[in-house]
Design an enzyme around this catalytic site. Structure first.
Site, mmCIF file in Angstrom:
data_model
loop_
_atom_site.group_PDB
_atom_site.id
_atom_site.type_symbol
_atom_site.label_atom_id
_atom_site.label_comp_id
_atom_site.label_asym_id
_atom_site.label_seq_id
_atom_site.Cartn_x
_atom_site.Cartn_y
_atom_site.Cartn_z
ATOM 1 N N GLU A 34 0.954 0.018 -5.167
ATOM 2 C CA GLU A 34 0.240 0.158 -5.601
ATOM 3 C C GLU A 34 0.564 1.906 -5.594
ATOM 4 O O GLU A 34 0.967 2.599 -4.231
ATOM 5 C CB GLU A 34 -0.740 0.275 -4.674
ATOM 6 C CG GLU A 34 -2.844 1.691 -4.609
ATOM 7 C CD GLU A 34 -1.921 2.592 -4.015
ATOM 8 O OE1 GLU A 34 -2.847 3.646 -4.265
ATOM 9 O OE2 GLU A 34 -1.345 2.269 -2.504
ATOM 10 N N ASP A 44 1.243 -1.582 -0.004
ATOM 11 C CA ASP A 44 -0.057 0.259 0.186
ATOM 12 C C ASP A 44 0.923 0.829 -0.336
ATOM 13 O O ASP A 44 2.110 0.983 0.439
ATOM 14 C CB ASP A 44 -0.657 0.120 1.189
ATOM 15 C CG ASP A 44 -1.964 0.999 1.425
ATOM 16 O OD1 ASP A 44 -2.510 1.400 -0.194
ATOM 17 O OD2 ASP A 44 -1.869 1.809 2.398
#
Length: 611
Positions: free
Chosen positions: A358, A315
């Protein structure tokens, strides 16, 4: 390797197996079987072990010169609750959860749990062997279903056993084992190859979706025990479904039972407030400290080693690349070093496990190997493709004539990295509207364009990812406290849309031109559409052996269109058409063999195959 060497490796950033050293482990010492507890707390004035087996009174721990505290205890039962009672240099006394606990008490309680994690019997040997041969799935089909375990489906028959008022109102969260019972048949029916689980590391607040964690080695107890999660993944593998896990290496919560100022000092974070706090009210990991690199590297190794996950999705990578995630700011050298160091280790140790970034930045070489100056990821989310495509589809068709670049630009940079095309949870929350509701137009036009969007996504080079509910054409934004709108399947237009998605997914898995040369620029070309309106697009994909070509032809305008495909040996035949009546279209399709003249209804498209 002796204990001193293991601890030295941890403190110098060289350890990826620190979970064997720290935490609570079965041990045999002084001629007795028991449990040894070990924690790193260099700034603490004193550390005691407390638990339900001590009556929550403190048992004194011994301090080593390197700041590691230990205690050996006999007769500690499995499932025992414990914490570390920390006395700071200033004399404050704080009870802390174990940073290396394998299991945690169900929120809102915060104790760690003694848990023997070493004796699950795996039955996924065939999958693991095949995974080793199917290297990173670069040339294999991959369609990912992103999933929040607590809100995919709920149990309404046993609401009285729910742990929160929200669950009693909206249904009890499924356990890992219950999720396996329901999810695996659904994934097979829908045609997905992988699921991606939003973070399962222990976290105190449901509304963080797992992205603000406290337990980096602890599978959240919301859905059961660690063996339950192992069984879910094991059964997925036996059904030939891969499992990707979201991980959060950027930050952690400030709750004072967790890592924040763990021993009164700044063990995991920076002492400099400007380099410590985030816009989300969380605390950044300080990767200038070698033991913090060891901590997170060991966490990643743990999930791969103990839970057999097939991939990790990192993330907020841009926040690790640039200071505060600002591409105009200086590069975040410690964060970049952490990524290169950790990814190099994981690539060498687990070469068949996918590492996915990401990353919203334009940083170069995200998917290049660290030894060649890259960050070491295997895939990167193509957020540019997502933003441009959704922006294009929000425009009135009359305004799309001047915006062709929004659909075509992705292929100008596509081969710079190795991309996944995401329509993730981030796009269906916080007032952004759901995917179908982002489309321009009335109710019927929204469905026509959403079918067209997914056709484009399927045919575009790159693996694909969809958040749960996208396949139902949800109009209600995702709510982590409520299950998906499964009642939508009683409405013909939603049922037809889901049937369309199932067919499209299976085409993506079956047609080799759509996957075996995805990252080869020689296998893709835009097709000329002379005489067509500016809202018509066409491109072709070729298989590795050159024996199959897939053409994607799309009309994003309000008028019918006809496109002439280039001459090829043999005939084209239509694989799927978004305007097919079985998918709630008007019925303008291309039946039988197609000589090269393709007709398209307004706001429609089709895939055609030759070979």
């Amino acid at each position: 390797m002796n204990l001193d060497t293991q601890i030295r490796q941890y403190l110098t950033g060289q350890s990826a197996k620190a979970y064997h050293v720290f935490g609570a482990h079965s041990a045999h010492k002084f001629g007795q079987d028991g449990t040894e507890f070990r924690v790193y707390a260099p700034y603490a004035a004193n550390m005691q072990l407390i638990g339900d087996f001590t009556g929550w009174e403190g048992w004194q721990m011994d301090r080593r010169d390197d700041g590691v505290w230990t205690i050996f205890c006999k007769d500690i039962p499995q499932g025992a609750l414990y914490k570390y009672r920390t006395t700071t240099q200033e004399g404050r006394v704080i009870d802390r959860a174990d940073p290396f606990a394998f299991y945690s008490e169900l929120r809102p309680s915060t104790a760690s749990v003694v848990y023997d994690i070493d004796h699950y019997h795996w039955n996924d040997g065939a999958w693991m062997a095949e995974r080793g041969r199917d290297y990173k799935r670069y040339n294999s089909p991959m369609s990912i279903y992103e999933l929040h375990a607590g809100s995919w489906q709920r149990d309404f028959e046993n609401k009285e056993t729910a742990s929160t008022p929200e669950e009693r109102e909206n249904g009890r969260m499924l356990t890992y084992r219950e999720l396996a019972d329901r999810l695996i048949p659904y994934i097979k029916e829908q045609g997905f190859s992988h699921i991606e689980l939003m973070p399962l590391t222990e976290h105190p607040f449901d509304g963080s979706w797992g992205y603000q964690a406290t337990g980096y080695f602890s599978a959240t107890s919301r859905y059961g025990d660690p063996y339950g999660l192992m069984e879910l993944i094991d059964r997925c593998h036996q059904a030939h479904i891969g499992v990707i896990l979201d991980v959060v290496p950027l930050h952690f919560v400030t709750d004072f039972f967790g890592l924040h100022q763990f021993d009164g000092g700044f063990v995991y974070e920076s002492a400099n407030e400007a380099e410590r706090c985030t816009e989300w009210g969380t605390v950044l990991f300080d990767y200038t400290k070698p033991h913090v690199i060891s901590f997170m590297k060991s966490s990643f190794d743990f999930w791969i080693n103990y839970y057999h996950v097939d991939g990790l999705r990192y993330d907020a990578v841009s926040q690790l690349i640039f200071q505060h995630g600002d591409p105009n700011a200086a590069e975040n050298d410690p964060g970049i070093w952490f990524l290169k160091n950790t990814n190099y280790y994981l690539q060498q140790t687990y070469p068949d496990v996918m590492l996915i970034a990401e990353d919203s930045s334009n940083y170069i070489k995200v998917t290049a190997a660290p030894q060649y100056g890259g960050l070491g990821f295997d895939y990167k989310w193509d957020l540019g493709w997502m933003n441009d495509t959704l922006e294009y589809l929000s425009l009135h068709p009359n305004d799309r004539n001047y915006s062709r670049h929004l659909l075509m630009f992705s292929m100008a940079y596509f081969y710079n990295d190795i991309f996944i095309l995401p329509l993730s949870h981030d796009e269906v929350v916080h007032g952004k509207h759901t995917i179908v509701d982002k489309m321009w137009g009335n109710y019927e036009q929204k469905f026509s364009q959403t079918r067209l969007l997914y056709l484009y996504m399927c045919a575009h080079p790159g693996k694909v990812l969809n958040f749960m509910g996208n396949e139902l054409a949800e109009f209600r934004e995702w709510d982590e406290n409520k299950e998906l709108g499964w009642n939508l399947m009683t409405y013909p237009v939603h049922d037809a849309f889901n049937r369309y998605c199932r067919r499209l997914h299976k085409i993506g898995l079956e047609q080799r031109a759509l996957y075996d040369t995805e990252y080869d620029p020689r296998a893709f070309r835009w097709l000329d559409t002379p005489g067509s309106q500016q809202t018509v697009f066409a491109f072709a994909r070729r298989s590795a052996d050159g024996q199959q070509t897939i053409a994607c032809v799309m009309n994003f305008g309000l008028n019918p269109a006809q496109v002439n495909l280039p001459a090829v040996t043999g005939q084209w035949h239509e694989l799927i058409n978004t305007d097919d009546q079985q998918y709630s279209g008007s019925g303008i399709v291309n039946e039988g063999n197609v000589s090269g003249h393709v007709k398209l209804a307004p706001l429609s498209g089709c895939l055609l195959c030759n070979g």
